[in-house]
Design an enzyme around this catalytic site. Structure first.
Site, PDB file in Angstrom:
ATOM      1  N   LYS A 270       0.820  -1.342   0.232  1.00 30.38           N
ATOM      2  CA  LYS A 270      -0.487   0.310   0.022  1.00 30.38           C
ATOM      3  C   LYS A 270       0.934   1.219  -0.167  1.00 30.38           C
ATOM      4  CE  LYS A 270      -3.496   2.272   2.435  1.00 30.38           C
ATOM      5  NZ  LYS A 270      -4.423   2.836   4.322  1.00 30.38           N
ATOM      6  N   LYS A 282     -10.062  13.121   7.541  1.00 29.04           N
ATOM      7  CA  LYS A 282      -9.170  12.950   9.912  1.00 29.04           C
ATOM      8  C   LYS A 282      -9.202  13.971  10.003  1.00 29.04           C
ATOM      9  CE  LYS A 282      -6.819   8.996   7.801  1.00 29.04           C
ATOM     10  NZ  LYS A 282      -7.151   7.655   8.311  1.00 29.04           N
ATOM     11  N   ARG A 356      -7.745  -0.267   1.212  1.00 29.17           N
ATOM     12  CA  ARG A 356      -8.249  -1.671  -0.012  1.00 29.17           C
ATOM     13  C   ARG A 356      -8.640  -0.874  -1.012  1.00 29.17           C
ATOM     14  NH1 ARG A 356     -12.795  -1.473   4.387  1.00 29.17           N
ATOM     15  NH2 ARG A 356     -11.300  -0.480   5.639  1.00 29.17           N
TER      16      ARG A 356
HETATM   17  N1  BES Z   1      -4.150   4.509   6.713  1.00 29.88           N
HETATM   18  C1  BES Z   1      -5.391   4.076   7.295  1.00 29.88           C
HETATM   19  C2  BES Z   1      -5.104   3.087   8.959  1.00 29.88           C
HETATM   20  C3  BES Z   1      -3.784   4.015  10.185  1.00 29.88           C
HETATM   21  C4  BES Z   1      -4.625   4.527  11.223  1.00 29.88           C
HETATM   22  C5  BES Z   1      -2.561   3.285   9.792  1.00 29.88           C
HETATM   23  C6  BES Z   1      -4.041   4.755  12.283  1.00 29.88           C
HETATM   24  C7  BES Z   1      -2.155   3.926  11.009  1.00 29.88           C
HETATM   25  C8  BES Z   1      -2.091   4.280  11.386  1.00 29.88           C
HETATM   26  C9  BES Z   1      -6.348   3.772   6.678  1.00 29.88           C
HETATM   27  O1  BES Z   1      -6.382   4.060   4.985  1.00 29.88           O
HETATM   28  C10 BES Z   1      -7.677   4.609   7.342  1.00 29.88           C
HETATM   29  O2  BES Z   1      -7.731   5.692   7.024  1.00 29.88           O
HETATM   30  N2  BES Z   1      -8.478   3.441   7.878  1.00 29.88           N
HETATM   31  C11 BES Z   1      -9.416   3.396   8.639  1.00 29.88           C
HETATM   32  C12 BES Z   1     -10.679   2.367   8.543  1.00 29.88           C
HETATM   33  C13 BES Z   1     -12.373   3.167   8.660  1.00 29.88           C
HETATM   34  C14 BES Z   1     -12.615   3.975   7.688  1.00 29.88           C
HETATM   35  C15 BES Z   1     -13.101   1.137   7.766  1.00 29.88           C
HETATM   36  C16 BES Z   1      -9.841   3.431   9.857  1.00 29.88           C
HETATM   37  O3  BES Z   1      -8.441   2.909   9.669  1.00 29.88           O
HETATM   38  O4  BES Z   1     -10.541   4.306  10.353  1.00 29.88           O
HETATM   39 ZN    ZN Z   2      -4.517   4.856   4.626  1.00 23.89          ZN
HETATM   40 MN    MN Z   3      -7.018   6.321   5.601  1.00 23.79          MN
END
Ligand code: BES
Ligand code: ZN
Ligand code: MN
Length: 501
Positions: A270, A282, A356
């Protein structure tokens, strides 16, 4: 730094710093007793004065006052013997080089704790890895007080007890020195990629870095830009990228072994160079470290240098799907419906579940263009995985028992913390959409698993294993051979998995 294997006895080792490790009470340790005797009891006196009990947090440093050819002696606590595993030698070596730097030492020697003969070469490898990884600093942007790395030579002493090595043992030790250096170099490169700010490390820049690696290590490289990805129908990957003016890059490096490959393996990473979340934006605090959201790409690309240096019997493909997840007038939106490279339609109910999407198209690309025997993907995919396993442990999901077994065998040898999570079938309905074949996120609980299930859809029946690195890819503080920032986690296990015998 130069690495070598040194032969004992310890009392004859010439260096600026000689380090030995002890488990618990030092006065019961034969190596400690031997150098204590050589220093006429000085070591024992100082150890007692400082209440040194061999705990993993303790160390004692003394000047040998010319009683030994080594200028300084360090005794490092290694904690409980039962809790010590061979990869812990990395931390021991990292602590040793830290003491050496403080003393301004040029020449450092470390004595391996007694290891079964069969693991002695592994011990040498871990020591070199720890020395290099422990000396790593990301100083590129410091213009003031840049600390210098003083250590020029690092020696590993493994034969204090028996002295002689057979020719085969010597060969194994030399191979281990080279192996440790190759792995550590790849780890440090992955750390650099992650530590670079997103404003510098764009998809185009990491593609340039991959080209440099290809040139240096004689790898084949293909970089697909927006046009090529459009032609292939990578609607999910392109949707994530469309909010940025930076062109997405799908980077594809190939290592081919000299003879007929034993199998073909695809490593997918990724590469979200910055993850703002998109319109599912975010909060600032959660966005702050999101330059690290390309750690999967960093480790698969960086691992290729070690695989090429050490050689593998497998044909190895590293595929990094690199883009930025930003907001703008052209960004993708909630309830958009995307078409994946295999025709699957996907409704977006959260633009922050972008990893994903990029990986899904990369997995289809691998399956259809490379046709590998195995696919492994590496991704900082979910915060849920960090909630489940904490900051040091990666989550592993797979429907191939055979891959799981071999992956965990490799991880046990490298000491990287991994834990299997299930691909719980009952959660699958959460990915159903009223409008399209699927939607990209499920409910809150089990978020790491629904992300895994989403990827599994695109892996189909190919042998596939997914590693969620969201926790261990970046460290909030220094620990062992790891500095704050990008860790290079998974490089060692990838190399162990693919480049052994
Ligand atoms: N890159 C993030 C995941 C992440 C979070 C990596 C904290 C490292 C530290 C990923 O793209 C993301 O934002 N995931 C979301 C998924 C949700 C929207 C279903 C998450 O984990 O909140
Ligand atoms: Zn991400
Ligand atoms: Mn994300």
């Amino acid at each position: 730094m130069q690495y070598r294997h040194l032969k004992g006895p310890l009392q004859e080792i010439k260096s600026d710093l000689l380090a030995v490790g002890v488990f618990g009470d030092p006065t019961r340790d034969t190596v400690f007793k031997a150098i204590n005797k050589a220093t006429e009891g000085l070591l024992k006196t100082v150890a007692r004065e400082q209440c040194f009990a061999g705990k993993a947090s303790q160390s004692v440093v003394v000047r040998s006052e010319s009683m030994l050819p080594a200028k300084h002696l360090a005794v490092l606590g290694l904690g409980e013997k039962s809790a010590f595993v061979p990869p812990s030698i990395r931390d021991f070596a990292a602590r040793t080089v830290a003491i050496g730097q403080r003393l301004g030492a040029h020449n450092v020697a470390l004595t391996l704790p007694p290891l079964a003969l069969s693991r002695r070469a592994d011990g040498v490898q871990y020591a070199v890895e720890g020395a290099v990884m422990g000396s790593y600093r990301f100083n590129k942007y410091r213009t003031q007080e840049e600390p210098k790395n003083t250590i020029k030579r690092f020696g590993v002493i493994s034969s204090a007890a028996d002295g002689k090595l057979t020719a085969a043992q010597s060969r194994a030790i030399n191979a281990a020195l080279a192996r440790g250096e190759a792995v550590a170099e790849a780890v440090c490169r992955a750390r650099d990629f992650v530590n670079e700010p997103a404003g510098y490390m764009t998809p185009s820049r990491i593609a340039e870095e991959a080209k440099n690696l290809a040139k240096k290590h004689n790898l084949k490289i293909k970089v697909l830009g927006r046009r090529e990805c459009e032609r292939l129908g990578m609607g999910m990957f392109l949707a994530v990228a469309q909010g940025s003016i930076e062109e997405p890059k799908l980077i594809h490096l190939t290592y081919s072994p000299p003879g007929k490959p034993a199998s073909k393996v695809a490593l997918i990473g990724k590469g979200v160079m910055f993850d703002s979340g998109g319109y599912s934006l975010k909060p600032s605090s959660a966005m702050e470290d999101m330059k690290m959201d390309m750690a999967g790409a960093a480790v698969v690309l960086a691992s290729m240098s070690a695989i090429a240096t050490l050689g593998s019997k497998h044909e190895v493909h590293a595929i990094a799907a690199c883009c930025e997840n930003l907001i703008s007038g052209s960004a993708f939106k909630l309830r958009d419906i995307l078409t994946a490279m295999d025709g699957t339609t996907v409704e977006i109910n959260n633009t922050d579940a972008e990893g994903r999407l990029t990986l899904g198209d990369a997995i289809i690309y691998a399956r259809t263009k490379v046709k590998p025997d195995q696919i492994l993907d590496f991704a900082t995919l979910t915060g849920a995985c960090v909630i489940a396993l904490g900051p040091y442990t990666a989550g592993v999901m797979s429907h191939s028992e055979d891959m799981v077994k071999r992956w965990f065998d490799a991880a046990e040898r490298t000491g990287e913390d991994m834990w299997r999570l299930p691909l719980t079938e009952r959660l699958k309905p959460q990915l159903k959409s009223h409008l399209a074949d699927m939607r990209n996120t499920g409910e809150r609980w089990g978020g790491a698993l629904t992300a895994g299930l989403f990827l599994q859809h695109f892996a189909g029946d190919s042998p596939w294993l997914h590693v969620d690195l969201a926790g261990p890819a970046m460290a909030a503080r220094n620990h062992g051979a790891v500095q704050r920032g990008g860790t290079g986690f998974a490089v060692a296990t990838i190399v162990e998995y693919l480049a052994r015998d």
